[in-house]
Design an enzyme around this catalytic site. Structure first.
Site, PDB file in Angstrom:
ATOM      1  N   ASP A 136       0.497  -1.627  -0.186  1.00 19.53           N
ATOM      2  CA  ASP A 136      -0.506  -0.332  -0.443  1.00 19.53           C
ATOM      3  C   ASP A 136       0.863   1.293   0.236  1.00 19.53           C
ATOM      4  OD1 ASP A 136      -3.372   1.085   1.613  1.00 19.53           O
ATOM      5  OD2 ASP A 136      -2.383   1.903   0.276  1.00 19.53           O
TER       6      ASP A 136
ATOM      7  N   GLU B 276     -10.351   6.484   5.216  1.00 15.50           N
ATOM      8  CA  GLU B 276      -9.211   5.754   5.880  1.00 15.50           C
ATOM      9  C   GLU B 276      -9.315   6.665   7.254  1.00 15.50           C
ATOM     10  OE1 GLU B 276      -6.265   6.094   1.971  1.00 15.50           O
ATOM     11  OE2 GLU B 276      -5.529   5.203   3.593  1.00 15.50           O
TER      12      GLU B 276
HETATM   13  C1  GLC Z   1      -4.485   4.354   0.177  1.00  9.83           C
HETATM   14  C2  GLC Z   1      -5.384   3.273   0.462  1.00  9.83           C
HETATM   15  C3  GLC Z   1      -5.782   2.072  -0.068  1.00  9.83           C
HETATM   16  C4  GLC Z   1      -5.188   2.834  -2.098  1.00  9.83           C
HETATM   17  C5  GLC Z   1      -4.109   3.572  -1.756  1.00  9.83           C
HETATM   18  C6  GLC Z   1      -3.978   3.754  -3.533  1.00  9.83           C
HETATM   19  O1  GLC Z   1      -3.720   4.410   1.127  1.00  9.83           O
HETATM   20  O2  GLC Z   1      -5.051   2.222   2.139  1.00  9.83           O
HETATM   21  O3  GLC Z   1      -7.078   1.161  -0.369  1.00  9.83           O
HETATM   22  O4  GLC Z   1      -5.945   1.473  -2.839  1.00  9.83           O
HETATM   23  O5  GLC Z   1      -3.893   4.155  -0.421  1.00  9.83           O
HETATM   24  O6  GLC Z   1      -4.538   4.663  -3.748  1.00  9.83           O
END
Ligand code: GLC
Length: 659
Positions: free
Chosen positions: A328, A525
């Site tokens: 991530d 988030e």
């Molecule tokens: C974010 C998320 C993830 C997402 C990624 C790219 O922090 O945790 O779910 O796909 O970054 O945007």
């Protein structure tokens, strides 16, 4: 039967014959089986020997820098096509709220032009064999970064629909939308099983239990990727991502990126079923969770991005996953001893592609030197690159034209799926109260519409909508959307609808009904983490106090990314609907509010809670089977035929924060 169709048939048979998932039966949502440990599964797609030989030949001819370039994924605002060529970059991503030219109004043509530029760059390196770049995007409820796209209800609402067949169709529609703008890969589905609704990502989960998540995982992956076909088991759709592996929805107090304290068996039984089903459905990528896992009460928390036992031992070993594992957003940088530009531990744990939005140059240099020093074995690098090439070949990318030349690219209506999304909205609504059976309302009387979310598309679509947080937008950012208010006006005609945000100074008695649309704002988030489940907007309750008790039925529609403690609001409503985050098609709510012109029922409520509803602001975590008694249980939902009224509920003043 030709050799390749024999292989395909065998692959499909292997995939569908798994005892865990009945073959192609989306009409059922069976209970998740009880596991004593993670299962040992055969590979869901039978490897194509010819493809594997081709991959091995390409890997053997690659330099170390070319290999590490394949493993590096910069963000589009931090890299140019020329740099993609110079550094042999294997994939790029756009984060939430990042668009071509960093312009929110970027058109489909802008998206396609940038996709072509990256593709052309990757196909003009000086490598012996050119390896096409792929572009990952968070299309998590439609192609939600793109102006004008139809946005589906967020996953919490889809969970309430209890309809796995719908998820197949939403996956197919989302793949079409992603192809329209030229991307190859969506970072979806989220398969979090959410245990404490204080978590800011609760709405990204389908449920608090694994059964719905497991049934949906199969369908959404097959919808997005298509069913593996042909000798190389090509995935004709777009690449899907099972995320976030593993235990993202189980953190203590719902703290985002926190610690999930669970036994290995609990991890397998609660948090893994969606991922297992996704792997069995042939998902080609898995994203690692930011969270940590602590094994039981005394276990030491280990960051998932450094957990070799679960990534390599379980996911790639026992579950037989042979696609690619992606980190991530700088998640590797959270591993002890690491930072955003360097993490040998995460490479050695089994991560194949590193989402390094900004410090991608330093990451490449550091990782090259870590291999040269022997900190990272070349075999690990070769395994990672083999997996990356395998995924790209299964996606047909080695034989495909540039993005703008592919089927579906740039199609005028490619971003639109309004009828399907409207149906999904209808199926997602949960009727919690309907005293006096006030719903559905007759169409012949004037209605007063009030509340902060009645004409507020950012509240209605939630996070991951045009922007990351979703709260920096206005209605103008959703040109093809319909607010709840607009849907009501379409249903009744403008002359029968009066809208007022606060309802102040209005004689309610002149209306046949009041419709109050209240709820949370948009968030994503950790910014959506809350200390309690109290409704953050006290103005909602003062609004309902203002318009209730006047002899006119009050129908309240709650927009939220999670169950909330709204007992006072429910007590001041005759009918109360949980609408979650319905997306762009607000008419789906009007469809269930009103009778047909002839007085018959147009649509009945079919939604049922996939999350338990709390009795107080601190009754969390509260989950099916935990022995607690929620206000409304998992599976609860009325229809307009239910005649039983809800007695006044006990109102419990909540503290500023729980435990
Ligand atoms: C974010 C998320 C993830 C997402 C990624 C790219 O922090 O945790 O779910 O796909 O970054 O945007």
């Amino acid at each position: 039967m030709k050799a390749h169709s024999r292989i395909a048939a065998a692959a499909l048979a292997a995939l569908l014959s798994q005892p865990a998932l009945a073959a192609d039966d989306c009409t059922r949502i069976p209970d998740a089986p009880t596991l004593t440990d993670f299962p040992t599964l055969p590979a869901s797609i039978v490897k194509d020997p010819a493809m594997e030989e081709r991959i091995a030949r390409i890997v053997a001819g690659m330099t170390l820098r070319q290999k590490i370039g394949q493993m590096t994924q910069p963000e589009i605002q931090s890299i140019t096509p020329a740099q993609v060529r110079e550094h042999y970059i294997g994939s790029v991503l756009n984060g939430g709220g990042s668009w071509p030219g960093n312009r929110k109004q970027a058109t489909v043509a802008d998206w396609l032009a940038l996709a072509d530029a990256f593709w052309d760059a990757s196909m003009s390196t000086d490598a012996k064999v050119k390896v096409p770049v792929i572009w990952g995007i968070d299309a998590v409820h439609g192609n939600n970064n793109v102006l004008g796209a139809t946005l589906f209800p967020h996953n919490i609402g889809l969970g309430a629909a209890h309809d796995a067949c719908l998820l197949r169709r939403i996956g197919e529609a989302t793949a079409k939308q992603v192809r329209t703008t030229g991307q190859d890969w969506t970072f979806a589905p989220t398969l979090a099983v959410v245990r404490d609704d204080r978590w800011g990502r609760s709405y990204e989960g389908y449920s608090e239990l694994p059964s719905i998540t497991r049934a949906y995982a199969r369908e959404i992956v097959l919808g997005l990727q298509g069913t593996p076909q042909g000798a190389s088991a090509k995935v004709p759709g777009v690449l899907a991502t099972a995320k976030h592996f593993l235990g993202d929805g189980g953190t203590e107090r719902g703290i985002d990126q926190g610690i999930t304290r669970a036994s290995r068996a609990e991890l397998a039984n609660i948090h893994a079923p969606g991922h297992i089903a996704a792997v069995q459905a042939g998902v080609q990528t898995v994203m690692v969770s930011f969270s940590s896992w602590a094994d039981g009460a005394s276990g030491k928390p280990i960051k998932m991005h450094g957990n070799e036992s679960l990534i390599t031992g379980v996911l790639k070993g026992r579950l037989g996953f042979d696609g690619l594992v992606v980190s991530d957003w700088n998640g590797h940088g959270q591993v002890p001893g690491c930072d955003d530009a360097s993490c040998a531990a995460a490479v050695n744990a089994g991560i194949d592609v590193f989402m390094v939005p900004q410090k991608w140059r330093q990451f490449i240099d550091n990782t090259v030197s870590q291999v040269e020093k022997g900190t990272i074995p070349m075999s690990r690098i070769d395994d990672a690159v083999t997996r990356i090439l395998r995924v790209k070949m299964r996606a047909g990318l080695f034989d495909a034209p540039k993005p703008s030349q592919r089927a579906g690219a740039g199609k005028a209506d490619g971003l639109q799926d309004r009828d399907l999304a409207r149906q999904a909205v209808r199926e997602s609504l949960v009727l919690l109260k309907n005293n006096g059976r006030v719903l559905p309302l007759a169409r012949d009387k004037k209605v007063l519409v009030v509340g902060r979310s009645a004409d507020n598309l950012p509240n209605q679509t939630g996070g991951w909508s045009i922007t990351w947080q979703g709260n920096e937008n206005t209605n103008a950012d959703f040109p093809n959307a319909t607010s709840v208010l607009a849907g009501i006006r379409q249903a009744l005609g403008d002359d029968k609808v009066v809208y007022d945000l606060s309802g102040r100074g209005i004689d309610v008695s002149q209306f046949g009904a009041v419709i109050a649309v209240i709820g949370e704002g948009a968030y994503a988030e950790g910014k959506g983490d809350v200390p309690t489940l109290a409704n953050p907007f006290e103005s909602d309750l003062s609004l309902l106090k203002r318009v209730s008790g006047k002899g006119v039925p009050v129908v309240t529609v709650l927009m939220s990314g999670r169950p909330l403690y709204v007992t006072p609001e429910i007590n001041r409503s005759d009918a109360f609907i949980a609408a979650w985050l319905p997306g762009t098609e607000g008419q789906g709510i009007a469809d269930l509010l009103f009778r047909k012109a002839d007085g018959s029922v147009a649509y009945d409520f079919t939604g049922r809670l996939s999350y338990s509803w709390p009795k107080s602001a601190c009754q969390t975590p509260v989950n099916h089977g935990d022995g607690k008694s929620p206000l409304f249980a998992y599976g609860y939902g009325l229809t307009v035929k239910d005649a039983k009224d809800l007695a006044p509920l006990d109102e419990v003043a909540g503290p500023a924060s729980c435990d």
